[in-house]
Write an enzyme that holds these catalytic residues in place. Structure first.
Site, PDB file in Angstrom:
ATOM      1  N   ASP A   1      -9.885  -1.916 109.229  1.00  0.00           N
ATOM      2  CA  ASP A   1     -10.204  -3.115 109.995  1.00  0.00           C
ATOM      3  C   ASP A   1     -11.460  -2.858 110.830  1.00  0.00           C
ATOM      4  O   ASP A   1     -11.788  -1.705 111.124  1.00  0.00           O
ATOM      5  CB  ASP A   1      -9.013  -3.457 110.896  1.00  0.00           C
ATOM      6  CG  ASP A   1      -9.302  -4.622 111.819  1.00  0.00           C
ATOM      7  OD1 ASP A   1      -9.747  -5.660 111.316  1.00  0.00           O
ATOM      8  OD2 ASP A   1      -9.079  -4.480 113.034  1.00  0.00           O
TER       9      ASP A   1
ATOM     10  N   ASP B   1      -3.011  -7.023 111.339  1.00  0.00           N
ATOM     11  CA  ASP B   1      -3.083  -5.860 110.449  1.00  0.00           C
ATOM     12  C   ASP B   1      -1.705  -5.345 110.047  1.00  0.00           C
ATOM     13  O   ASP B   1      -1.594  -4.546 109.116  1.00  0.00           O
ATOM     14  CB  ASP B   1      -3.848  -4.712 111.131  1.00  0.00           C
ATOM     15  CG  ASP B   1      -5.283  -5.083 111.449  1.00  0.00           C
ATOM     16  OD1 ASP B   1      -5.915  -5.741 110.603  1.00  0.00           O
ATOM     17  OD2 ASP B   1      -5.755  -4.726 112.539  1.00  0.00           O
TER      18      ASP B   1
ATOM     19  N   ASP C   1      -5.438  -2.196 114.131  1.00  0.00           N
ATOM     20  CA  ASP C   1      -4.873  -2.160 115.477  1.00  0.00           C
ATOM     21  C   ASP C   1      -4.264  -3.482 115.924  1.00  0.00           C
ATOM     22  O   ASP C   1      -3.657  -3.558 116.983  1.00  0.00           O
ATOM     23  CB  ASP C   1      -5.951  -1.760 116.492  1.00  0.00           C
ATOM     24  CG  ASP C   1      -6.913  -2.902 116.805  1.00  0.00           C
ATOM     25  OD1 ASP C   1      -7.216  -3.679 115.867  1.00  0.00           O
ATOM     26  OD2 ASP C   1      -7.343  -3.016 117.957  1.00  0.00           O
TER      27      ASP C   1
END
Length: 816
Positions: free
Chosen positions: A499, A708, A704
């Site tokens: 990410d 996700d 995080d």
């Protein structure tokens, strides 16, 4: 020391903003109604249906006994009461034995124990595993520092047995050479008197476990030890008391019957020594837990309302208390600095070697070290809620998880003991038929040697000991491993899906650049000071970034009056007698400020490189734009190094983000990789991970945020940032405490070292038994004349388990 249960819903760590790290809750357990042990239903060896209910068992033997007489075991307390109070069933109806325990001492005051080889076995208080016979160890993290009663007992038995075994050995081995003035019959009686307490008292725990293995139909190491030492001792007792009943094949050339008191006594003593060494080595594998526990000080300096200071025990501290922390002391609990400043060494919980500067308003973590100045802090999380307590709990749970590699050892161990018993019978038969005189005496020695040298514990310990040490090592490097499966899989990962926001980047905007219009009469510091003076009254993330930047530069903010904020536009107020606007060009145009020319100048750069994905705000004073402030979500300082190391290691990097294409590609270009998938919806992230897995890739996902979490759960290994959200962390197999991607590099090194160590242990255990059993059976006697004394077999058996643990302990020195 009473058992504690660290962790709670509000615990947090450094820079988490109140977010918490996960705590792995214990598995749902049920009580084996036959033996009283507590088992995890999903891992139970056997189960049976009765009266519409399902009961679970620690072994097939218990399941079979229950099936024959279920009412018998449901009507009376189970055998588990003999070894300690069993944990009550957490779900389902209580049977009478559990109901009788409802008025027992509170469970929280007792320590839970489990088997390192069979984690489904859980009971309150020490004891031995009904499956493998090994001593149980405390599973509650805060019990790790307690004295081990099993170790103390074995140590006492060893020293007493060693003192008594030495004269038995000297009389048996050197009696003739010493020309002792006693007959062979008298020697036997002396040996009987000395050896009996060694075998029956010193070896009593082994015979208890031997009998337990028979009752539970779970043959194990102690089945072999009990058979071997029991046979040698009983033969010697009968030969001493009734020598006339033995045939000629048991007699030597002088007509005397051989006795083996020295073998029985010395074997018992050596096995006791092996247990002492093994228990001591197993304690060392938990040194990571104990060192974490020791980080927290035992006392705190509590300040009362008048500022008077007194020392109090740590468990007296409550949320809201003000505490003083002096230079060189550990921070007692999690909280916030309210007065003073210092540099705090957080390496013990984050792995970061450099101390972090802290001042009023900054968070501090319990267990970290105050290196320089003195400060006063306000407690926010205490006791089991602290970040350190949660780490301890997480590490403790992970150390008992099972790696997939363990399956091979488990499968082999299931057939091992019966195969050894068959080998001992064949050795006895071979020597009895084909061996030299006295044939039966040689046959007995060979059979005992085979039983003693075989050690299934070496196989069983190969994986869990390595996992236990590796997880502890990772905790000290800021890498929290949630389970052994994730640790094993990480070494095989060839694709990292990552990410952007909060993972590659800091996750919040910071001031990246500033530009001032020529001829405005202001410089950059004045521009920033005016903007921050207005924004100090706002809670908007961009406003906070501007204020923080001014504070970092040491700029004194001016008083503000007439503050007014426009959602989605900007803010205005009077500063030093001037009307100041801070916001978008649209906002300034609505206020009558001509920002068109400034927009053109921004596109040209003001002499500064404006990143295309940047956000900028304009600053105007008395209807005139004086400059612009550029804000960016910057790449974390250590991210380029981490990406470079992973690429050199052959890992394919794929950025997966919901951000715009331009912003995502700009970050990827900075970091040196090209594969970017932008504008991805949260539900699509998991689909991308699944697609990569279908292509045959072994995928790790690092993220995080809440969005996700599905992808983290879908990947082979989920890696969460410790600064991220709870739901992301709870769906990850590995958590990087400080959110530093270099932790992935460290975790891969640890994973490879752990797998290498496990393979070494398994190879040693297999080779040891493959070579040791034939030698003990006398297979090589016709070729090389090799024979193995049962005493040497016992020493070798103890050595095998200790060597496996010693090899696992080398992981504590793994460079990460």
């Amino acid at each position: 020391m009473s058992s504690q249960n660290p962790g709670g819903p509000n615990a947090g760590g450094p820079n988490t903003g109140g977010r918490s790290l996960p705590i792995l809750t214990g598995p749902v357990t049920q009580k084996d109604p036959v033996c009283g042990m507590t088992v995890v239903p999903e891992k139970a060896t056997g189960k049976a249906e009765h009266a519409g209910k399902t009961y679970y068992f620690c072994s097939k033997g218990c399941a079979e006994r229950f099936s024959r007489e279920p009412e018998k075991f449901l009507a009376v307390p189970g055998m588990g009461d003999m070894q300690g109070d069993a944990v009550p069933v957490q779900h389902g109806a209580l049977h009478p034995s559990e109901a009788n325990e409802s008025h027992a001492a509170p469970l929280e005051n007792k320590v839970r124990y489990t088997c390192p080889m069979h984690p489904e076995i859980i009971q309150l208080g020490p004891g031995s595993c009904p499956i493998c016979g090994m001593a149980l160890e405390p599973m509650d993290a805060f019990a790790e520092a307690e004295a081990d009663p099993e170790y103390d007992s074995m140590l006492r038995r060893f020293w007493a047995s060693a003192v008594l075994s030495l004269p038995v050995l000297l009389i048996a081995m050197f009696g003739d050479a010493l020309k002792l003035p006693i007959s062979s019959g008298a020697r036997n009686w002396i040996e009987l008197v000395l050896a009996t307490p060694v075998v029956l008292w010193g070896g009593w725990p082994f015979f208890q476990r031997f009998w337990g293995s028979v009752v539970n139909r779970s043959p194990n190491m102690f089945t072999l030890i009990g058979l071997g030492t029991g046979a040698a001792y009983l033969e010697s007792v009968v030969a001493t008391i009734f020598p006339q009943i033995f045939p000629a094949s048991f007699r030597d050339m002088h007509g005397a019957v051989s006795t083996y008191f020295e073998a029985a006594a010395v074997i018992t003593t050596l096995v006791l020594l092996g247990q002492v060494l093994e228990l001591r080595a197993r304690q060392q594998t938990s040194s990571a837990i104990r060192s974490l526990l020791n980080l927290a000080p035992k006392q705190a300096h509590l300040l009362d309302a008048e500022g008077a200071e007194k020392d109090v025990a740590l468990d007296v501290v409550r949320v809201g208390d003000r505490l003083r922390v002096r230079p060189g002391e550990s921070v007692p609990v999690d909280g916030e600095i309210v007065e003073g400043a210092s540099a705090v060494d957080e390496s013990m919980v984050t792995g970061e070697p450099m101390p972090v500067e802290k001042s009023a308003g900054d968070k501090v973590t319990g267990g970290t070290l105050n290196t320089s100045g003195s400060f006063v802090m306000q407690a926010e999380r205490v006791g089991n809620e602290t970040f350190l307590a949660r780490i301890v709990k997480l590490v403790s749970e992970a150390q008992r998880s099972r790696a997939p590699m363990q399956r091979l050892a488990d499968k082999v161990a299931g057939y091992f003991v019966p195969a050894v018993i068959v080998a001992a019978i064949l050795a006895f038969a071979g020597w009895a038929v084909l061996g030299p005189e006295p044939r039966l005496a040689h046959a007995l020695i060979a059979a005992v040697a085979v039983l003693i040298i075989a050690c299934p514990c070496a196989l069983g310990l190969a994986t869990p000991m390595s996992i236990m040490v590796a997880v502890g090592r990772g905790a000290h490097a800021g890498v929290l491993v949630r389970n052994a499966e994730a640790l094993e899989a990480l070494a095989k990962v060839d694709t990292l899906v990552i990410d952007k926001t909060g993972t590659l980047t800091i996750g919040h905007p910071i001031v990246a650049a500033m530009g001032v219009i020529d001829g405005s009469g202001f410089n950059k510091d004045e521009l920033l000071r005016l903007a921050a003076s207005v924004e100090q009254a706002s809670e908007h993330p961009l406003a906070r970034a501007i204020v923080e930047s001014a504070q970092e530069k040491g700029l004194q903010l001016a008083p503000l009056t007439g503050f007014l904020a426009t959602p989605g536009g900007g803010a205005e107020g009077v500063v030093l007698g001037k009307i100041v606007w801070v916001g978008s060009s649209k906002f300034l145009l609505e206020k009558g400020v001509n920002a068109g020319t400034v927009q053109k100048r921004i596109s040209l750069g003001f002499g500064v490189d404006w990143p295309t994905e940047s956000t900028h705000v304009l600053v105007a004073v008395n209807q005139e734009v004086i400059g612009a402030i550029v804000l960016l979500d910057m790449v974390k300082p250590n991210t380029p190094e981490a990406i470079r190391a992973l690429q050199e290691d052959g890992v394919r990097i794929v950025m997966l983000t919901g951000d715009l294409k331009a912003a995502a590609e700009s970050i990827a270009k900075q970091l040196g990789f090209e594969e970017v998938r932008s504008e991805v919806l949260p539900q699509q992230k998991a689909e991308v991970v699944q697609q990569l897995r279908r292509e045959g890739r072994i995928v790790a996902m690092a993220g995080d945020g809440v969005n996700d979490a599905p992808a983290l759960a879908t990947a082979n290994v989920g890696i969460a940032m410790g600064t991220g959200t709870d739901v992301a962390i709870e769906n990850a197999g590995i958590t990087l405490v400080k959110g530093d991607l270099r932790g992935i590099v460290r975790a891969r090194k640890l994973s490879r070292a752990a797998i290498r160590n496990i393979k070494q242990n398994l190879v040693f255990a297999f080779l040891y038994n493959a070579l040791g059993i034939p030698i003990a059976a006398g297979v090589f006697y016709p070729i090389f004349g090799w024979l193995l004394s049962p005493m040497l077999a016992s020493a070798a058996m103890s050595f095998s388990s200790v060597s496996v643990i010693a090899n696992a302990l080398r992981l504590r020195k793994t460079p990460l």
